[in-house]
Design an enzyme around this catalytic site. Structure first.
Site, PDB file in Angstrom:
ATOM      1  CG  HIS A  16      -2.121  -0.726   1.244  1.00 47.45           C
ATOM      2  ND1 HIS A  16      -2.567  -1.429   2.350  1.00 47.45           N
ATOM      3  CD2 HIS A  16      -3.061  -0.913   0.278  1.00 47.45           C
ATOM      4  CE1 HIS A  16      -3.721  -2.021   2.050  1.00 47.45           C
ATOM      5  NE2 HIS A  16      -4.034  -1.735   0.809  1.00 47.45           N
TER       6      HIS A  16
ATOM      7  CB  CYS B 102      -2.844   0.714   8.415  1.00 44.12           C
ATOM      8  SG  CYS B 102      -1.386   0.616   7.435  1.00 44.12           S
TER       9      CYS B 102
HETATM   10  N1  ARG Z   1      -3.729  -7.058   6.601  1.00 44.33           N
HETATM   11  C1  ARG Z   1      -4.199  -5.865   5.963  1.00 44.33           C
HETATM   12  C2  ARG Z   1      -4.196  -6.082   4.469  1.00 44.33           C
HETATM   13  O1  ARG Z   1      -3.326  -6.761   3.990  1.00 44.33           O
HETATM   14  C3  ARG Z   1      -3.349  -4.698   6.346  1.00 44.33           C
HETATM   15  C4  ARG Z   1      -3.828  -3.384   5.795  1.00 44.33           C
HETATM   16  C5  ARG Z   1      -2.902  -2.233   6.084  1.00 44.33           C
HETATM   17  N2  ARG Z   1      -3.456  -1.016   5.686  1.00 44.33           N
HETATM   18  C6  ARG Z   1      -2.822  -0.009   5.094  1.00 44.33           C
HETATM   19  N3  ARG Z   1      -3.448   1.078   4.884  1.00 44.33           N
HETATM   20  N4  ARG Z   1      -1.578  -0.121   4.686  1.00 44.33           N
HETATM   21  O2  ARG Z   1      -5.056  -5.629   3.748  1.00 44.33           O
END
Ligand code: ARG
Length: 262
Positions: free
Chosen positions: A163, A257
């Site tokens: 991300h 996040c």
């Molecule tokens: N386990 C989640 C996923 O893989 C973590 C999300 C993290 N969020 C972020 N905005 N980076 O989707």
């Protein structure tokens, strides 16, 4: 007063693996996760942030990462469309929540993968979109058009930084903190060209989610990082407010996040 949406970790766990951080065998300690989440939300409140809560859906262990709900701008909510089936049930819960709060829901990324503020961040008059592992470039084009903003697209190049908010942190109007290793040569060039003051974060700090930070005034809230990075922030006029997020790093997320800007 800054406002954010958070989701208390009532059902947070590692039940599947959809990014390289997640290992089902690397289990979460629920009490420790709760403590870390409580400490983060109290710290934000102490800094003057208004924290709105959404209850966690039982079958959605990753719902604590509210940054992926979508994008909220004024009274408009643009919902995300999760790449992986494992998270798709979150969308209805978030959309219902925003509708109930009186937001206008605009499904600008309909039919496309889009993971909200996890992959689309504001810096000055631009939106910066990270694509490849989760969101699609065309989703960011649609969302930017709906918001009337110019889009700068960056291809993510390292699965651990899946991300954009894991490796790219617009600190203020001048400065962007970023992890060069998460981008290709072109992406690095774009960042250096558009950011007035691009600050490269080292590998160890990047792996501690140093770029997954949230700024409130002169404070930068983030996971525990190196002294060197704290000094760097200090030289830029900021103070690091560290709060441990190790239980959430197990799922591939940290401070930024765990909140969605309202
Ligand atoms: N386990 C989640 C996923 O893989 C973590 C999300 C993290 N969020 C972020 N905005 N980076 O989707």
């Amino acid at each position: 007063m800054p406002r954010v949406l958070m989701c208390p970790p009532s059902h947070y766990a590692i039940r599947y693996e959809i990014n390289p951080w997640m290992k089902i065998t690397h289990t979460v300690n629920p009490a420790a996760a709760r403590r870390q989440w409580d400490a983060l939300s109290s710290l934000l409140r102490r800094l003057g942030v208004s924290v709105t809560l959404i209850p966690q859906r039982k079958g959605s262990p990753d719902m604590v990462f509210t940054a992926n709900a979508g994008i909220a701008r004024g009274r408009t909510f643009i919902p995300s469309h999760f790449r992986y089936r494992e998270r798709q049930a979150e969308s209805a819960a978030f959309t219902r929540f925003f509708k109930r709060k009186g937001y206008r829901v605009v499904d600008a990324a309909k039919g496309l993968y889009f993971e909200g503020e996890g992959d689309l961040l504001s810096y000055r008059d631009m939106l910066w979109g990270g694509f490849r592992y989760r969101s699609e470039l065309s989703a960011h084009e649609k969302v930017s058009a709906a918001l009337g903003k110019r889009l700068v697209s960056l291809e993510l190049a390292q699965p651990r930084f899946y991300h954009l908010d894991t490796c790219f942190f617009p600190l203020d109007e001048r400065t962007i903190l970023y992890y060069p290793g998460a981008f290709d040569a072109y992406g690095r060039r774009v960042i250096r060209r558009f950011a007035e003051n691009p600050v490269a974060v080292g590998k160890a700090d990047a792996h501690r989610f140093a770029c997954n930070a949230y700024r409130v005034g002169r404070k930068v809230v983030l996971n525990e990082v190196s002294r060197a990075l704290k000094r760097r922030l200090h030289a830029l006029g900021y103070q690091a407010a560290e709060t441990p997020t190790s239980e959430f790093v197990k799922a591939g997320g940290s401070v930024k996040c765990l909140l969605l800007k309202l």
